[in-house]
Scaffold this active site. Structure first.
Site, PDB file in Angstrom:
ATOM      1  N   ASP A 175      76.091  23.374  35.861  1.00  0.00           N
ATOM      2  CA  ASP A 175      77.662  23.306  36.077  1.00  0.00           C
ATOM      3  C   ASP A 175      77.544  24.222  37.178  1.00  0.00           C
ATOM      4  OD1 ASP A 175      80.505  24.364  35.309  1.00  0.00           O
ATOM      5  OD2 ASP A 175      79.981  25.996  35.659  1.00  0.00           O
TER       6      ASP A 175
HETATM    7  N1  LIG Z   1      80.692  16.819  47.066  1.00  0.00           N
HETATM    8  C1  LIG Z   1      80.843  18.535  46.790  1.00  0.00           C
HETATM    9  N2  LIG Z   1      80.693  18.918  45.778  1.00  0.00           N
HETATM   10  C2  LIG Z   1      80.498  19.835  45.458  1.00  0.00           C
HETATM   11  C3  LIG Z   1      80.299  21.024  46.456  1.00  0.00           C
HETATM   12  N3  LIG Z   1      80.334  22.054  45.269  1.00  0.00           N
HETATM   13  C4  LIG Z   1      80.285  21.656  44.107  1.00  0.00           C
HETATM   14  N4  LIG Z   1      80.941  20.435  44.110  1.00  0.00           N
HETATM   15  C5  LIG Z   1      81.211  19.915  42.490  1.00  0.00           C
HETATM   16  O1  LIG Z   1      81.850  20.333  42.016  1.00  0.00           O
HETATM   17  C6  LIG Z   1      81.976  20.333  40.706  1.00  0.00           C
HETATM   18  C7  LIG Z   1      81.589  21.258  40.057  1.00  0.00           C
HETATM   19  O2  LIG Z   1      82.490  21.334  39.132  1.00  0.00           O
HETATM   20  P1  LIG Z   1      81.586  21.575  37.583  1.00  0.00           P
HETATM   21  O3  LIG Z   1      82.432  21.815  36.318  1.00  0.00           O
HETATM   22  O4  LIG Z   1      80.425  22.404  37.650  1.00  0.00           O
HETATM   23  O5  LIG Z   1      81.347  19.060  37.392  1.00  0.00           O
HETATM   24  P2  LIG Z   1      82.391  18.447  37.222  1.00  0.00           P
HETATM   25  O6  LIG Z   1      82.563  17.291  38.557  1.00  0.00           O
HETATM   26  O7  LIG Z   1      83.291  19.251  35.980  1.00  0.00           O
HETATM   27  O8  LIG Z   1      80.972  17.987  36.404  1.00  0.00           O
HETATM   28  P3  LIG Z   1      80.368  17.609  34.649  1.00  0.00           P
HETATM   29  O9  LIG Z   1      78.989  18.013  35.147  1.00  0.00           O
HETATM   30  O10 LIG Z   1      81.062  16.730  33.660  1.00  0.00           O
HETATM   31  O11 LIG Z   1      81.026  19.071  34.351  1.00  0.00           O
HETATM   32  C8  LIG Z   1      80.773  19.406  40.759  1.00  0.00           C
HETATM   33  O12 LIG Z   1      80.370  18.251  40.123  1.00  0.00           O
HETATM   34  C9  LIG Z   1      79.403  20.011  41.772  1.00  0.00           C
HETATM   35  O13 LIG Z   1      78.957  18.324  41.973  1.00  0.00           O
HETATM   36  C10 LIG Z   1      80.414  20.571  48.045  1.00  0.00           C
HETATM   37  O14 LIG Z   1      79.921  21.512  48.769  1.00  0.00           O
HETATM   38  N5  LIG Z   1      80.159  19.390  47.814  1.00  0.00           N
END
Ligand SMILES: Nc1nc2c(ncn2[C@@H]2O[C@H](COP(=O)(O)OP(=O)(O)OP(=O)(O)O)[C@@H](O)[C@H]2O)c(=O)[nH]1
Length: 181
Positions: A69
């Site tokens: 996360d």
């Molecule tokens: N491309 C990119 N993605 C980012 C960046 N910072 C954070 N993320 C993405 O933001 C999202 C943060 O949300 P989370 O709740 O951690 O993850 P999610 O996308 O909901 O996916 P799960 O792992 O299924 O929970 C993740 O998919 C990270 O990869 C960035 O600088 N660039």
């Protein structure tokens, strides 16, 4: 081969870029069930919640499980994923010309060993150009990303200083994962 317990396309891209073979099975842990607003605690509890759900479903007998996360914090505020354009704008304005940190927690468990890691990457951003920010929000690329930022995209030209790995800021500290696996 590992199981990436995530819906995140960015996490999949990180594993691919680092040459880690994986299959991807996301979960549906409800992060709104978490009460704390402390960024680090929230990030850990979200990762643990995702892990518990997917460990129960898949186990690790056939392959290791990796979940993660990421949250962003600026001015001690917890920034998750933007709900709409107004939310994204507010998050970006808070981080413009400011110091911001991306906190990524990951849990990796195989039959032999387990890693729980919280890594932080801190950026000092220049002020974001207003027109560029408007375009970025309109593009929709700000959604699905913690703090509505893209360190490898929109934010790149504004990075004055960085401490920590870019992989951590994108959602998985690949360097630590590889060193551990
Ligand atoms: N491309 C990119 N993605 C980012 C960046 N910072 C954070 N993320 C993405 O933001 C999202 C943060 O949300 P989370 O709740 O951690 O993850 P999610 O996308 O909901 O996916 P799960 O792992 O299924 O929970 C993740 O998919 C990270 O990869 C960035 O600088 N660039």
């Amino acid at each position: 081969m590992i199981r990436l317990g995530s819906n995140s396309p960015t996490r999949a891209l990180i594993l691919k870029n680092f040459g880690i073979d994986f299959i991807q099975n996301g979960g549906d842990f409800d992060e709104d069930s978490i009460k704390t607003t402390n960024p680090k605690s929230f990030c850990y509890e979200a990762t643990k919640g995702k892990f518990d759900e997917l460990y129960k479903k898949y186990g690790v007998d056939d392959m290791p499980l990796l979940v993660a996360d990421s949250v962003v914090t600026a001015n001690n505020k917890l920034l998750r994923k933007a709900k709409d354009e107004a939310d994204a704008r507010a998050m970006l304005e808070l981080q413009s010309g400011n110091e911001t940190s991306v906190i990524t927690c990951m849990i990796y468990k195989s039959k032999e060993k387990e890693l729980i890691d919280i890594s932080i990457t801190t950026y000092e951003f220049d002020k974001f150009d207003k027109e560029h920010m408007d375009e970025y929000i309109k593009s929709g690329e700000c959604f699905g990303k913690a703090g509505a930022i893209m360190v490898e995209g929109f934010c790149k030209p504004y990075i004055k200083n960085v401490k920590g790995y870019e992989s951590t800021a994108m959602g998985l500290c690949a360097q630590k994962l590889i060193a551990f696996m």
